[in-house]
Design an enzyme around this catalytic site. Structure first.
Site, short mmCIF file in Angstrom:
data_model
loop_
_atom_site.label_atom_id
_atom_site.label_comp_id
_atom_site.label_asym_id
_atom_site.label_seq_id
_atom_site.Cartn_x
_atom_site.Cartn_y
_atom_site.Cartn_z
N GLY A 15 0.79 -1.27 0.14
CA GLY A 15 0.10 -0.01 0.14
C GLY A 15 0.81 1.37 0.05
N ASN A 17 1.45 2.93 -2.58
CA ASN A 17 0.77 3.99 -3.54
C ASN A 17 -0.17 4.19 -2.99
OD1 ASN A 17 2.26 4.10 -6.30
ND2 ASN A 17 2.23 1.86 -5.68
N MET A 93 -3.86 -7.18 -7.04
CA MET A 93 -3.24 -8.29 -7.83
C MET A 93 -4.40 -9.20 -7.97
SD MET A 93 -0.25 -6.90 -7.89
CE MET A 93 0.88 -8.21 -8.42
N ILE A 95 -7.37 -9.86 -11.36
CA ILE A 95 -8.13 -9.29 -12.72
C ILE A 95 -9.44 -9.07 -12.25
CG2 ILE A 95 -8.51 -9.87 -15.04
CD1 ILE A 95 -5.97 -11.97 -14.83
N LEU A 96 -9.91 -7.91 -12.81
CA LEU A 96 -11.44 -7.43 -12.59
C LEU A 96 -11.98 -7.97 -13.94
CD1 LEU A 96 -11.06 -4.14 -10.63
CD2 LEU A 96 -11.96 -6.38 -9.86
N ASN A 110 -5.86 2.23 -13.28
CA ASN A 110 -4.58 1.07 -12.63
C ASN A 110 -3.15 1.51 -13.03
OD1 ASN A 110 -3.70 -1.57 -11.79
ND2 ASN A 110 -3.16 -2.04 -13.96
N HIS A 112 0.71 0.52 -13.29
CA HIS A 112 1.43 -1.02 -13.62
C HIS A 112 3.06 -0.15 -13.62
CE1 HIS A 112 2.66 -4.52 -14.96
NE2 HIS A 112 3.02 -4.09 -16.05
N ASP A 153 -3.13 -5.12 -17.53
CA ASP A 153 -2.15 -3.75 -17.63
C ASP A 153 -2.24 -3.45 -18.99
OD1 ASP A 153 -1.57 -4.27 -15.07
OD2 ASP A 153 -0.01 -6.03 -15.41
N GLU A 182 6.25 5.62 -9.66
CA GLU A 182 4.92 5.27 -9.37
C GLU A 182 3.96 6.58 -8.42
OE1 GLU A 182 3.66 0.93 -10.18
OE2 GLU A 182 4.86 1.29 -8.26
C1 GRF Z 1 3.16 -1.42 -7.43
O1 GRF Z 1 4.27 -1.67 -8.12
C2 GRF Z 1 2.19 -1.62 -8.45
O2 GRF Z 1 2.44 -0.92 -9.53
C3 GRF Z 1 1.93 -3.22 -8.74
O3 GRF Z 1 2.08 -3.43 -7.36
C4 GRF Z 1 2.87 -2.92 -6.52
C5 GRF Z 1 2.04 -2.45 -5.50
O4 GRF Z 1 2.91 -1.61 -4.42
N1 GRF Z 1 0.67 -3.47 -9.40
P1 GRF Z 1 2.18 -0.84 -3.12
O5 GRF Z 1 1.49 -1.95 -2.59
O6 GRF Z 1 1.39 0.31 -3.52
O7 GRF Z 1 3.32 -0.42 -2.30
#
Ligand code: GRF
Length: 199
Positions: A15, A17, A93, A95-96, A110, A112, A153, A182
């Site tokens: 988490g 992000n 992680m 697929i929807l 999303n 990626h 993606d 990111e």
């Molecule tokens: C990120 O690299 C995102 O792009 C990928 O999984 C990772 C998640 O990181 N799909 P976090 O859980 O936000 O630290």
């Protein structure tokens, strides 16, 4: 000031992000409010981050023998109850299927850790480093895109940025650089979407 955009954030793990969004809302960089966080894993550390920030957070585990479309339809109901303007897949992680996506056209975004068309699916950073070391690519990158369908993606690109790879990189050093990129790109993109759509 317009009403803050409502975000629901879906996560599966650390988490970081999600944390970037929490921080950007708190420091008013984003005119948004995270109205809910949903994880598909009980031990997702992002749940702690949400709770620390007083954001409603819940776990939605797939039930044994539950078909994908059933889980997705149920998840859609839970998400819809928050009446979100945007649904952010931030390290989600799973697929929807259209059983979820059909309820939220042009609203699911999303993130990626690779450039469009490169390394879809898991271990994107590891695969980019291997391809760099094999002389196949010179850099990698990150992207944020809309999620119109079940393609992995893939979808209309909202933003992308290159991330350099250096000869001395290891997986941890490259992963750190990609994650920094990111966090920045996700917040920049949300800012743009919110400014454009909620002005
Ligand atoms: C990120 O690299 C995102 O792009 C990928 O999984 C990772 C998640 O990181 N799909 P976090 O859980 O936000 O630290």
């Amino acid at each position: 000031m317009k009403k803050p955009a409502k975000l629901v954030v879906l996560i599966s793990g650390n988490g970081s992000n999600l944390q970037a969004i929490i921080d950007a809302c708190a420091n008013k960089q984003l005119n948004a409010e995270i109205v809910g966080v949903i994880a598909n894993k009980e031990n997702a550390y992002g749940l702690e981050r949400a709770r620390k920030a007083d954001i409603p957070a819940l776990v939605k585990l797939p039930l044994a023998q539950q078909e994908r479309h059933e889980y997705d339809a149920d998840l859609a109901k839970t998400v819809a109850a928050y009446q979100p303007d945007w649904i952010v897949l931030a390290g989600w992680m799973r697929i929807l299927s259209l059983a979820f996506l059909k309820h939220f056209p042009h609203k699911v975004i999303n993130l990626h850790p690779a450039l469009p068309g490169m390394f879809p699916g898991t271990k994107a950073i590891e695969r980019a480093l291997a391809d760099f070391q094999a002389g196949k690519i010179k850099h990698t990158g990150v992207m944020v895109h809309l999620v119109p369908d079940e393609d992995i993606d893939c979808g209309p690109i909202l933003n992308q940025v290159n991330v350099p790879i250096y000869l001395e990189d290891t997986l941890p050093t490259l992963a750190e650089r990609v994650h920094q990129a990111e966090h920045q790109l996700l917040i920049d993109t949300l800012c743009q979407l919110i400014t454009k759509n909620h002005a």
